[in-house]
Design a protein around this motif. Structure first.
Motif: not given
Length: 252
Positions: A111-114, A133, A151
């Motif tokens: 998933t994309t994350a910050q 991630h 990451w």
């Protein structure tokens, strides 16, 4: 009426004889379906596929999707040895497991994350920057033995074919092989290793009852040309199933 066994059984018997004689040792990668077909005069690929199915069903061979067939040891090894495989084109986990007679597979979710403060510091990026991630559960012969949280900075990989580590033409290979797609050469990662007790969630996923010891590894890969961090991961390995080996004995 011919009493000769079907060709796929003859192929299976010949491979079985080579395995049982010790010619093909545990962990050996076996010829591909196409190679077997050519060896037997260009027969249908289904002949080789059926032969391998026989050997898999008999417990002599393990099959891993996308990576072929390997000679299996009589039992799953009680202790798995982890070594660095920087130049491997295959998954380092799967390759290492196969060499020890086990089938290495994994489950994953990306998933994309910050980036958190901690992840950002390790990657040398701004906190909150976009990262990919990926969560992993690694299995040896379908038994969970290792977890990982990885990451990668999306400003590096986001517009490339390797943005999703387990999707596309480069799925299932190691970090080093994927980064070479971008022209990035990495060396052995920097790792910090410590022993601790598994958390309740880790123990549940790894099938450890009660929670036992684990090896916790903080790993970061760097671009050798620029020094930039290109991937960082938290790896958790069952302490009762793994030994980690560093360095290589000289051959001279």
């Amino acid at each position: 009426m011919s009493t000769e066994p079907p060709l796929y059984l003859r192929v299976a018997e010949e491979l079985q004889a080579r395995i049982e004689s010790g010619e093909l040792v545990p962990g050996t990668r076996l010829p591909s379906v196409a190679e077997i077909s050519r060896q037997y005069g260009g027969v249908s690929n289904s002949i080789a596929s059926k032969a391998y199915k026989v050997l898999v069903d008999e417990g002599l061979v393990v099959s891993r999707h996308g990576a072929g067939h390997y000679v299996r040891s009589p039992d799953t090894p009680e202790l798995l040895v982890r070594r660095h495989r920087r130049r491997s084109e295959d998954s380092p986990f799967a390759e290492g497991a196969a060499e020890q007679g086990a089938a290495g597979t994994w489950r994953h979710e990306s998933t994309t994350a910050q980036a958190s403060d901690v992840v950002a510091a390790r990657l040398g990026i701004t906190a909150g920057a976009a990262v990919m991630h990926t969560s992993y559960v690694y299995l040896a012969d379908e038994r969970p033995v290792q977890l990982a949280e990885s990451w990668e900075p999306l400003d590096l990989t986001g517009q490339s074919l390797i943005a999703l580590p387990e999707v596309g033409p480069y799925a299932g290979v190691g970090v080093a092989a994927r980064m070479r797609v971008l022209g990035i050469d990495v060396d052995d990662p920097v790792e910090r290793v410590r022993a601790r007790t598994a958390t309740r969630a880790e123990a549940q996923t790894l099938g450890m009852t009660p929670p036992g010891p684990v090896l916790a590894i903080e790993r970061t890969y760097y671009d050798q040309a620029t020094g930039r961090a290109v991937e960082t991961a938290d790896i958790v390995m069952r302490g009762d199933r793994w030994v980690s080996v560093y360095g290589q004995r000289p051959t001279g």
